[in-house]
Design an enzyme around this catalytic site. Structure first.
Site, PDB file in Angstrom:
ATOM      1  N   ASP A   1       0.849  -1.189   0.000  1.00  0.00           N
ATOM      2  CA  ASP A   1       0.000   0.000   0.000  1.00  0.00           C
ATOM      3  C   ASP A   1       0.887   1.242   0.000  1.00  0.00           C
ATOM      4  O   ASP A   1       1.984   1.224  -0.569  1.00  0.00           O
ATOM      5  CB  ASP A   1      -0.940  -0.043   1.216  1.00  0.00           C
ATOM      6  CG  ASP A   1      -2.276   0.626   0.928  1.00  0.00           C
ATOM      7  OD1 ASP A   1      -2.294   1.860   0.793  1.00  0.00           O
ATOM      8  OD2 ASP A   1      -3.287  -0.085   0.819  1.00  0.00           O
TER       9      ASP A   1
ATOM     10  N   HIS B   1      -4.308   6.088   3.164  1.00  0.00           N
ATOM     11  CA  HIS B   1      -4.803   4.816   2.634  1.00  0.00           C
ATOM     12  C   HIS B   1      -4.210   3.608   3.358  1.00  0.00           C
ATOM     13  O   HIS B   1      -4.943   2.758   3.883  1.00  0.00           O
ATOM     14  CB  HIS B   1      -4.541   4.751   1.127  1.00  0.00           C
ATOM     15  CG  HIS B   1      -5.327   3.698   0.425  1.00  0.00           C
ATOM     16  ND1 HIS B   1      -4.846   2.427   0.233  1.00  0.00           N
ATOM     17  CD2 HIS B   1      -6.554   3.724  -0.123  1.00  0.00           C
ATOM     18  CE1 HIS B   1      -5.758   1.710  -0.418  1.00  0.00           C
ATOM     19  NE2 HIS B   1      -6.805   2.473  -0.643  1.00  0.00           N
TER      20      HIS B   1
ATOM     21  N   SER C   1     -11.017  -1.439  -1.285  1.00  0.00           N
ATOM     22  CA  SER C   1      -9.790  -1.333  -0.473  1.00  0.00           C
ATOM     23  C   SER C   1     -10.078  -1.550   1.002  1.00  0.00           C
ATOM     24  O   SER C   1      -9.229  -2.077   1.732  1.00  0.00           O
ATOM     25  CB  SER C   1      -9.164   0.057  -0.626  1.00  0.00           C
ATOM     26  OG  SER C   1      -8.508   0.188  -1.849  1.00  0.00           O
TER      27      SER C   1
END
Ligand SMILES: [Ca+2]
Ligand SMILES: [Ca+2]
Ligand SMILES: [Ca+2]
Ligand SMILES: [Ca+2]
Length: 398
Positions: free
Chosen positions: A48, A111, A271
């Protein structure tokens, strides 16, 4: 498999005041915690943006490469990476897979931190808690400054995870020619080869199905070695953005998790669904480390909650994962629901602090994911501050 971390043992006490995000309950993770909260020996590689490792809810979950001596400029374990004690940044080719230094792309900082929190945010009377708060995280940074996931970097990271003992690879990313993530005519084959080798090495691989409302999962979720994950809402409807045709589904709309700088926020995307599955596999692996990736995958498929059309279908695949049921099959015992003090209000995650709501957009190439961030000040009574200080003092001595 290999790997250790600096986890503290967390006693099995089910009256913790950590906020329980709705997805954790929906997949039945909390009911498994009296059996296992996850073993630090079980390692989840997260490909990520990197993550905020100073976050109080994440600071003790890092995988440690015990064969690597830190900061001596030497590749002690001979794995091709110098001083890789806590993973690797494949974008900058250094040993610092932590995104906070990149002030030029702040939205991306969220994220990986958000995804990681869903897997393993700590059960520590602070903030939220993840699916498997006892497991270790190997952060592998593959998202570049342009918010792209070049296939060559992803292939390198998959290979790194495999060679260095990850049990599970969690990929909340996609690789698309449209976004220039396919480097050349043969480069994506490197990803396919790395996935096949990881699978052969008994690594479980999980990836986001993608957020384009397409009929089939995107790359690499569509690879046969990968468990593809679609997103559902808190009412178990397929998310409007979710690609169809995934192997399983998990909660992926308005998921509350960790955000850099002691924050929490909700975000939506496949995600966010993916780490629920990665965490569930990590819990099951923690209970019985001899389970192979094929056995884990079959167990996951055979214990789902069927949604939509009866049986396997094109929207929900095998259905919503149910880690309680999977653990009951494994252990042969019925799991009694624990009593948690946050059970009644745990869906109201975005309202925990209305005084400091910020809206940011996370736009990794799978998605356009919107995050609502709230500061954590009201999660922080004085006794928590004291505990944190004690923990920090303790680790600063190492
Ligand atoms: Ca090394
Ligand atoms: Ca070294
Ligand atoms: Ca927590
Ligand atoms: Ca179905």
């Amino acid at each position: 498999m290999a790997g250790n971390s600096n986890h503290e043992e967390v006693p099995v006490v089910m009256d913790h005041t950590d906020n329980l995000p709705y997805g954790i309950r929906m997949i039945g993770a909390d009911k498994v915690w009296p059996v296992t909260q996850g073993s630090p020996e079980v390692v989840v590689a997260v490909l990520d943006t990197g993550l905020n490792t100073t976050h109080t809810d994440l600071q003790n979950i890092l995988w440690i490469n015990e064969d690597e001596i830190p900061d001596n400029g030497i590749d002690d374990d001979g794995n091709g990476y110098i001083d890789d004690v806590h993973g690797w940044d494949f974008v900058h080719q250094n040993n610092d897979p932590f995104s906070l230094l990149d002030v030029t792309w702040p939205s991306l900082q969220n994220h990986g931190t958000h995804v990681t929190g869903t897997i393993a945010a700590q059960l520590n009377d602070y903030g939220i808690v993840g699916v498997a708060p006892g497991v270790s995280i190997m952060p592998l940074r593959v998202v570049n400054e342009n918010d792209r996931n070049p296939d060559i970097l992803v292939a390198e990271a998959i290979e790194y995870a495999t060679v260095n003992g990850a049990d599970i690879i969690s990929m909340s990313i996609s690789i698309s020619a449209e976004y220039g993530e396919i480097t050349n005519a043969t480069s994506y084959q490197l990803v396919e080869t790395a996935l096949a080798q990881a699978y052969a090495a008994d690594v479980s691989i999980v990836a986001a199905a993608g957020n384009d409302n397409d009929a089939t999962p995107s790359q690499p979720a569509n690879d046969p070695h990968v468990i593809s994950v679609g997103a559902i809402t808190s009412t178990k409807v397929l998310a409007s953005f979710s690609n169809h045709g995934a192997e399983v589904v998990a909660p992926g709309v308005s998921v509350n998790s960790t955000i850099p700088f002691e924050n929490y926020g909700t975000s939506s995307g496949t995600s966010m669904a993916t780490p629920h599955v990665s965490g569930a596999l990590a819990l099951l692996k923690s209970y019985n480390e001899s389970l192979t990736n094929t056995e884990l995958r079959n167990l996951l498929q055979n214990t789902t909650e069927d949604l939509g059309d009866a049986g396997f279908d094109g929207d929900f695949g095998y259905g919503l994962i149910n880690v309680t049921k999977a653990m009951e099959v494994l252990s042969g015992e019925s799991l009694v629901p624990p009593i948690t003090s946050t059970e009644e209000n745990s869906d109201s995650t975005t309202t925990t602090d209305s005084s400091a709501i910020i809206t940011t957009t996370i736009s990794t190439s799978t998605t356009s994911e919107t995050t609502t961030t709230s500061s954590n000040t009201n999660f922080l009574p004085l006794y928590s501050v004291i505990i944190i200080l004690i923990i920090r003092v303790k680790y600063s001595k190492k």
